[in-house]
Enzyme design. Sequence first.
Site, PDB file in Angstrom:
ATOM      1  CG  HIS A 113      -0.422   0.196   2.516  1.00  0.00           C
ATOM      2  ND1 HIS A 113      -0.205  -0.846   3.396  1.00  0.00           N
ATOM      3  CD2 HIS A 113      -0.024   1.304   3.174  1.00  0.00           C
ATOM      4  CE1 HIS A 113       0.279  -0.383   4.519  1.00  0.00           C
ATOM      5  NE2 HIS A 113       0.402   0.932   4.414  1.00  0.00           N
ATOM      6  CG  ASP A 143       0.159  -4.049   2.816  1.00  0.00           C
ATOM      7  OD1 ASP A 143       0.254  -3.524   1.694  1.00  0.00           O
ATOM      8  OD2 ASP A 143       0.154  -3.412   3.879  1.00  0.00           O
ATOM      9  CB  SER A 216       3.283   2.003   6.328  1.00  0.00           C
ATOM     10  OG  SER A 216       2.700   0.915   5.681  1.00  0.00           O
TER      11      SER A 216
END
Length: 473
Positions: A113, A143, A216
């Site tokens: 993402h 992911d 992230s």
Amino acid sequence: MASLKSCLSVVAGMLLLSQTLVARAELPDFTPLVEQAAPAVVNISTRQKMPERLAGGPATMPDLEGLPPMFREFFERNMPQAPRSPGGRQREAQSLGSGFIISADGYVLTNNHVVADADEIIVRLSDRSELQAKLIGADPRTDVALLKVEGKSLPTVKLGKSEDLKVGAWVLAIGSPFGFDHSVTAGIVSAKGRSLPNESYVPFIQTDVAINPGNSGGPLFNLDGEVIGINSQIFTRSGGFMGLSFAIPIDVAMDVANQLKSDGKVNRGWLGVVIQEVNKDLAESFGLDKPAGALVAQIMEGGPAAKSGLQVGDVILSLNGQPIVMSADLPHLVGGMKPGAKASMDIVREGSRKTLQVTVGALPAEGEELTASGDSGAERSSNRLGVTVTELSAEDKKALDIKGGVVIKEVLEGPAALIGLRPGDVITHLNNQAIDSVAVFAKVAQALPKNRSVSMRVLREGRASFITFKLAE
């Protein structure tokens, strides 16, 4: 006496000081780890061309306080933007995330993402030099994304084994929260094997390490300086850190990365079942000693499970000797197997234990769907349950892809109303018995036990699930 009290006070003070020094000595010193590992951690920014109609003024973080708790991808893909440009031209969207170098020739791991839909990916190293990255491949289901930058003798992280990680162990994260490069936070492992909504193939590592937007894709280290996870998600009500962070185990991430590198895609094992959790009432109704396993609610026609002889209502207790404690354990185990692999399943069927052999299939690509089927039955009006039912037509059975079943025509006062049954629901199993006619339904309903959990399989809008209820005296 005063002298004795004074001596005791001194001794007590020395003991307290000694305990404090021991406690401090037991706390880890993260500085060597950071000095060694930080150079291999990178900042990732992306540029994406977006139509003018999507380009508004400067974006702000919405106030999420008061919304129900939710799991969300904590990395905000659309960071604050410049005002829209005149003339209908396109403008660039930017995002910030983290990653880490896993090979000296420039392979980088991050979250999918972070780089999804990017037209350009820029990797900034610890010395502030910037390199343009190529997307080798990405896997939305886990992911994970694999990037490649051109370079030689680049600093790399050490890779550990997430399966060796223990709950309570110290861990450390390095990343770029809100764009602040190489920020370091530490905490402990709160749990392993966590399942999150809509995340079937990742047994997440839960920690209390402070993670915020921009972390992230960054690494999670153990005290040996080895990467044991990729920071991926948080649980939040406010949009910021609230003490619950989740990382993708590095064992899972590296398996994905290796497949992306060699094949450009990820192949996963697949059984072709829809499962649900076994709670206390379901366990009682299926004759289990305790809630455990994965209850088969639906079986995909022509899938591996159907070919193995697995049936709706079976409870899968283990796969290749690995216990299924929570239903989410099953997709984790199956997804990690290669298509074509053989596996044995220990199941409970109608109170008896059985072992089935299955050849694991390949998980269909996203968007490809197989029809679900299952043994069915028919139901009928029963004052004990409080429902009026009728037979399904041949057209209805064909449309629902089932072999039998009865449809609820009316819900009266009684157990059916209390458990939320609706007109149009199709009942296929009652008290662990397949219902293949109205007569069978009436017979089974009449013989239902009292004050004991009874299971019922219901098909609603194509989705099957088991529910439980009890009949009072």
